[in-house]
Design an enzyme around this catalytic site. Sequence first.
Site, PDB file in Angstrom:
ATOM      1  N   TYR A   1     -34.054  35.667  51.646  1.00  0.00           N
ATOM      2  CA  TYR A   1     -32.973  36.134  51.260  1.00  0.00           C
ATOM      3  C   TYR A   1     -32.062  37.222  52.315  1.00  0.00           C
ATOM      4  O   TYR A   1     -30.907  37.017  52.096  1.00  0.00           O
ATOM      5  CB  TYR A   1     -33.205  37.840  50.435  1.00  0.00           C
ATOM      6  CG  TYR A   1     -32.800  39.094  49.972  1.00  0.00           C
ATOM      7  CD1 TYR A   1     -31.495  38.233  48.831  1.00  0.00           C
ATOM      8  CD2 TYR A   1     -32.196  39.785  50.442  1.00  0.00           C
ATOM      9  CE1 TYR A   1     -30.414  39.260  47.822  1.00  0.00           C
ATOM     10  CE2 TYR A   1     -30.881  40.609  50.250  1.00  0.00           C
ATOM     11  CZ  TYR A   1     -30.653  40.508  48.827  1.00  0.00           C
ATOM     12  OH  TYR A   1     -29.561  40.813  48.561  1.00  0.00           O
TER      13      TYR A   1
ATOM     14  N   ASP B   1     -23.472  28.815  35.749  1.00  0.00           N
ATOM     15  CA  ASP B   1     -24.162  29.411  37.065  1.00  0.00           C
ATOM     16  C   ASP B   1     -23.043  29.293  37.853  1.00  0.00           C
ATOM     17  O   ASP B   1     -23.405  27.814  38.768  1.00  0.00           O
ATOM     18  CB  ASP B   1     -25.827  28.148  36.647  1.00  0.00           C
ATOM     19  CG  ASP B   1     -27.009  28.346  37.576  1.00  0.00           C
ATOM     20  OD1 ASP B   1     -26.401  29.349  38.658  1.00  0.00           O
ATOM     21  OD2 ASP B   1     -27.848  27.603  37.693  1.00  0.00           O
TER      22      ASP B   1
HETATM   23  N1  LIG Z   1     -29.260  46.486  44.360  1.00  0.00           N
HETATM   24  C1  LIG Z   1     -28.971  46.797  46.126  1.00  0.00           C
HETATM   25  O1  LIG Z   1     -30.259  47.097  46.470  1.00  0.00           O
HETATM   26  C2  LIG Z   1     -28.143  45.813  46.597  1.00  0.00           C
HETATM   27  C3  LIG Z   1     -28.591  45.677  48.002  1.00  0.00           C
HETATM   28  C4  LIG Z   1     -27.779  44.903  49.224  1.00  0.00           C
HETATM   29  C5  LIG Z   1     -27.194  44.192  48.542  1.00  0.00           C
HETATM   30  N2  LIG Z   1     -27.001  43.704  47.049  1.00  0.00           N
HETATM   31  C6  LIG Z   1     -26.455  42.568  46.885  1.00  0.00           C
HETATM   32  O2  LIG Z   1     -25.393  42.956  46.216  1.00  0.00           O
HETATM   33  C7  LIG Z   1     -25.531  41.887  44.997  1.00  0.00           C
HETATM   34  C8  LIG Z   1     -25.565  42.508  43.150  1.00  0.00           C
HETATM   35  O3  LIG Z   1     -26.394  42.603  43.149  1.00  0.00           O
HETATM   36  P1  LIG Z   1     -26.604  43.753  42.095  1.00  0.00           P
HETATM   37  O4  LIG Z   1     -27.747  44.547  42.655  1.00  0.00           O
HETATM   38  O5  LIG Z   1     -25.556  44.069  41.015  1.00  0.00           O
HETATM   39  O6  LIG Z   1     -27.569  42.976  40.744  1.00  0.00           O
HETATM   40  P2  LIG Z   1     -28.030  42.959  39.224  1.00  0.00           P
HETATM   41  O7  LIG Z   1     -28.753  41.693  39.400  1.00  0.00           O
HETATM   42  O8  LIG Z   1     -27.896  44.032  38.264  1.00  0.00           O
HETATM   43  O9  LIG Z   1     -26.898  41.643  39.249  1.00  0.00           O
HETATM   44  C9  LIG Z   1     -26.511  40.389  39.865  1.00  0.00           C
HETATM   45  C10 LIG Z   1     -26.091  39.721  38.713  1.00  0.00           C
HETATM   46  O10 LIG Z   1     -25.429  38.201  39.430  1.00  0.00           O
HETATM   47  C11 LIG Z   1     -26.199  37.623  38.214  1.00  0.00           C
HETATM   48  N3  LIG Z   1     -26.881  36.233  38.148  1.00  0.00           N
HETATM   49  C12 LIG Z   1     -27.802  35.697  39.461  1.00  0.00           C
HETATM   50  N4  LIG Z   1     -27.591  34.983  39.519  1.00  0.00           N
HETATM   51  C13 LIG Z   1     -26.959  34.136  39.034  1.00  0.00           C
HETATM   52  C14 LIG Z   1     -26.000  32.717  38.855  1.00  0.00           C
HETATM   53  N5  LIG Z   1     -27.183  31.184  39.543  1.00  0.00           N
HETATM   54  N6  LIG Z   1     -24.588  32.403  38.804  1.00  0.00           N
HETATM   55  C15 LIG Z   1     -24.238  33.504  37.527  1.00  0.00           C
HETATM   56  N7  LIG Z   1     -24.693  34.911  38.092  1.00  0.00           N
HETATM   57  C16 LIG Z   1     -25.185  35.101  38.331  1.00  0.00           C
HETATM   58  C17 LIG Z   1     -27.328  38.387  37.133  1.00  0.00           C
HETATM   59  O11 LIG Z   1     -26.765  37.675  36.028  1.00  0.00           O
HETATM   60  C18 LIG Z   1     -26.699  39.422  37.559  1.00  0.00           C
HETATM   61  O12 LIG Z   1     -25.832  39.879  35.931  1.00  0.00           O
HETATM   62  C19 LIG Z   1     -26.429  40.410  44.946  1.00  0.00           C
HETATM   63  O13 LIG Z   1     -25.692  39.921  46.035  1.00  0.00           O
HETATM   64  C20 LIG Z   1     -26.958  40.976  45.891  1.00  0.00           C
HETATM   65  O14 LIG Z   1     -27.632  40.844  46.518  1.00  0.00           O
HETATM   66  C21 LIG Z   1     -27.667  44.119  45.939  1.00  0.00           C
END
Ligand SMILES: NC(=O)c1ccc[n+]([C@@H]2O[C@H](COP(=O)([O-])OP(=O)(O)OC[C@H]3O[C@@H](n4cnc5c(N)ncnc54)[C@H](O)[C@@H]3O)[C@@H](O)[C@H]2O)c1
Length: 287
Positions: free
Chosen positions: A181, A85
């Site tokens: 966020y 975490d």
């Molecule tokens: N999907 C989008 O549209 C988007 C846009 C801009 C930025 N982002 C950023 O991209 C990054 C990845 O997001 P994603 O879209 O791949 O989402 P996702 O939900 O597919 O993946 C996020 C991962 O982070 C892990 N995670 C969350 N909290 C955690 C913690 N406390 N400890 C360890 N692991 C943890 C989750 O288990 C998950 O596997 C994030 O930082 C998100 O803010 C995503």
Amino acid sequence: MTVRSGADDERSASDARRSATLPGRFAGRNALVTGAASGIGKATALRLGREGAGVACLDRDAAGLDMTVAALAAAGARAEAIVCDIAKSADVARASGRAIEAVGPIDALANVAGIGDVSGHDGIENLPDDRWQRVLDVNVNGAFYLCRALLPAMAGRGFGAVVNVSSLAGRSKSANANLAYTTSKAALLGLTRHLAFDYGRRGVRVNAICPGGVDTPMIRSAAALAAASPEASAARAKGLAAYQFFMPIQRMSTPDEQAAAILWLLSDDASYVNGVSLDVNGGLYMA
Ligand SMILES: NC(=O)c1ccc[n+]([C@@H]2O[C@H](COP(=O)([O-])OP(=O)(O)OC[C@H]3O[C@@H](n4cnc5c(N)ncnc54)[C@H](O)[C@@H]3O)[C@@H](O)[C@H]2O)c1
């Protein structure tokens, strides 16, 4: 905006072709990727492994991590799953030590893990302390703990690169998630620039990417939440119409398109790039 279409399958095939033909830019190097169980983090871990890196995969989702590491092993990459975490300082200290034991000294760090939250959309008074705090704990403190655990050793070796995954929200404001966020993603850009200044002179580059909409479980959960009430659904449709109007590339990105930008910044191809916030959003936000 469509979340998934037939064109996405073609795009996935072209992602796979592109990754399969890249040279081993990371041969002999080791990387640590947070959020490696899903979405952008998983795509980043897979690309790093295919390009020759040993990959320490961190996430709180053990089952998802196992799938990522199995895919890396099938591609012939060295990889280790480490449940962690990232919001907990002691957990990150333990996991970083374990990562170095398992794959070796870390040259490349991708801080990808993050969470969204929608509470307080209807007013700051409806954003409680614990929800505000949790978003900052994961999205900002997590990256800080990882950087603190790994940058000094990179600097000691005079070599390393970090990419923090911020968001379009950090450059402007979030379209889906709340004030916490947006605040967390802007803070990540400050962390990036300050570390880029402090560590650039010691051989370590620190950059950020700012994705727009990416087709991952995170964005799909925002769509599912909106579908729960007619009002939320109508508000989302209005928001998406505005989003689409300002979107030159009329689609969301794949996770692999974000991973490609992360790997470029982590690689020697970006050896003179330090402290940037790279917009990877199809031109939705241009600056
Ligand atoms: N999907 C989008 O549209 C988007 C846009 C801009 C930025 N982002 C950023 O991209 C990054 C990845 O997001 P994603 O879209 O791949 O989402 P996702 O939900 O597919 O993946 C996020 C991962 O982070 C892990 N995670 C969350 N909290 C955690 C913690 N406390 N400890 C360890 N692991 C943890 C989750 O288990 C998950 O596997 C994030 O930082 C998100 O803010 C995503």
